[in-house]
Design an enzyme around this catalytic site. Structure first.
Site, short mmCIF file in Angstrom:
data_model
loop_
_atom_site.label_atom_id
_atom_site.label_comp_id
_atom_site.label_asym_id
_atom_site.label_seq_id
_atom_site.Cartn_x
_atom_site.Cartn_y
_atom_site.Cartn_z
N CYS A 252 0.82 -1.20 0.00
CA CYS A 252 0.00 0.00 0.00
C CYS A 252 0.87 1.26 0.00
O CYS A 252 1.52 1.54 -0.99
CB CYS A 252 -0.97 -0.04 1.18
SG CYS A 252 -2.45 0.98 0.92
N HIS A 342 -3.65 -5.38 0.21
CA HIS A 342 -3.40 -5.84 1.58
C HIS A 342 -3.40 -7.37 1.67
O HIS A 342 -4.45 -7.99 1.81
CB HIS A 342 -4.48 -5.28 2.51
CG HIS A 342 -4.35 -3.81 2.75
ND1 HIS A 342 -3.66 -3.28 3.82
CD2 HIS A 342 -4.81 -2.76 2.04
CE1 HIS A 342 -3.71 -1.96 3.76
NE2 HIS A 342 -4.40 -1.62 2.69
N GLU A 344 -2.48 -9.14 4.14
CA GLU A 344 -2.84 -9.62 5.48
C GLU A 344 -4.35 -9.76 5.63
O GLU A 344 -4.83 -10.65 6.33
CB GLU A 344 -2.28 -8.69 6.56
CG GLU A 344 -3.10 -7.46 6.89
CD GLU A 344 -3.13 -6.43 5.77
OE1 GLU A 344 -4.06 -5.61 5.76
OE2 GLU A 344 -2.22 -6.45 4.91
#
Length: 368
Positions: A252, A342, A344
């Site tokens: 990001c 992202h 995660e």
């Protein structure tokens, strides 16, 4: 009762009911298309100084718990929903979303026109806005107050959300690697995903220098997500990492800083990508991942093949299939890479979780 108003800087006004704390707030008006994960959205530091509108019609159904936050507080400047859930129905819930927003002092509004708001932002672009509970001033004055509030371009916000003191997230199981993670607005799940893979993660402030990064003797360096304009950030520490050929992974905001460190420029997207349903294609393999996003800026880079950088040849690794926006970069020698989304993704999807394994593979090769 319609006692609150949402006012956009171009003069558009939406009337609604108070939700969460009452008062007034200002921020950049954006929308999130996720149908799940509202608690992770609220506590994502990347949303600092933004008013977030949820496009899903029902928000708050599962309440709020003490296990899912991505940080220690709510970061959104304001919250816009269509229909707040009147009851909480989940065995993990500790409180309602309305109570949580009140506890955190987050001003919100419930409006019937979230679809109209989203279409307006898609046509006109993200813009400044304000939420006002029972305002005494006329709308014209509220619009002027919104226009006097700070915008997102040129905003240097990472240090405002990052840790001020270093801390360590220990490896789960046996330790395999030491990772220096620069916190630009890091989410709690990110170091956890690395810890699951045997990484001892040293989380450092956003202002960490190259010397402070290398002082932990890292096997790899990670730059996190975060808020603000990447053009305001100092990339000299990252350039030092690349010069030293230390393995690097960024996501990001970290992807945008990687691009700037390579000599590329960044620009503001018209309305950004925010949600958990963005299709991204790996240019090399053709594989498509459905991914979680939260960004309003992007890297400007050639899509037609490799290009030269001060650290060797590089290429765009991933592109967004909706608008062909750059979604990833990598050096061709394999030691450094980044993605705009992202991996995660605590609330899902998990298509991109393998990128943490790739980071471990890069560090393994560097140790050989």
């Amino acid at each position: 009762m319609n006692t609150s108003v949402l006012v956009l800087e171009d003069g558009r006004v939406f009337h609604g009911s108070p939700f969460g704390a009452e008062g007034e707030t200002f921020g950049e008006m954006v929308f999130n298309t996720g149908m799940t994960g509202y608690q992770e959205t609220l506590t994502d530091p990347s949303y600092h100084r933004q008013i977030v509108a949820m496009t899903a019609p029902h928000i708050g159904n599962t309440g709020v718990n003490d296990e899912d936050p991505e940080s220690k507080r709510v970061w959104v400047a304001g919250y816009v929903v269509r229909e707040p859930s009147r009851i909480v129905s989940n065995w993990r819930a500790d409180r309602s979303l309305d109570d949580y927003l009140k506890e955190q002092g987050v001003v919100g509004i419930a409006i019937t026109g979230t679809r109209a708001l989203t279409r307006h932002l898609r046509e006109r672009g993200a813009m400044r806005a304000g939420i006002f509970s029972a305002p005494a001033e006329p709308v014209e004055e509220l619009v002027e107050r919104v226009r006097r509030s700070p915008g997102m371009e040129g905003a240097d916000l990472a240090a405002e959300v990052a840790t001020t003191e270093p801390y360590v997230v220990p490896a789960i199981g046996g330790k395999r690697f030491t990772v220096a993670a620069v916190d630009l607005g890091i989410k709690g799940m990110t170091p956890h995903r690395m810890a699951e893979r045997g990484c001892e993660v040293h989380v450092l402030p956003a202002t960490a220098t190259y010397e402070q990064i290398t002082a932990v003797k890292p096997d790899g360096v990670f730059f996190s997500n975060g808020p603000g304009d990447p053009a305001t950030a100092d990339v000299s520490a990252l350039q030092g990492v690349l010069e030293a050929k230390v393995p690097f992974f960024g996501i990001c905001f970290g992807n945008q800083l990687f691009g700037r460190a390579l000599g590329l420029s960044t620009y503001k997207l018209r309305y950004g990508h925010r949600g958990v349903n963005q299709p991204v294609q790996d240019v090399r393999t053709g594989k498509v991942e459905i991914s979680a996003h939260n960004h309003g800026f992007a890297v400007e880079a050639p899509l037609d093949g490799p290009f030269d950088t001060p650290y060797g040849r590089a290429e765009v690794s991933h592109v967004n299939l909706n608008d062909r926006c750059v979604e990833g970069l990598r050096l061709l020698d394999g030691r450094a890479f980044s993605v705009q989304y992202h991996p995660e993704a605590a609330a899902g999807p998990h298509d991109a979780a393998y990128l943490f394994d790739e980071f471990c593979e890069v560090m393994t090769r560097a140790q050989a």
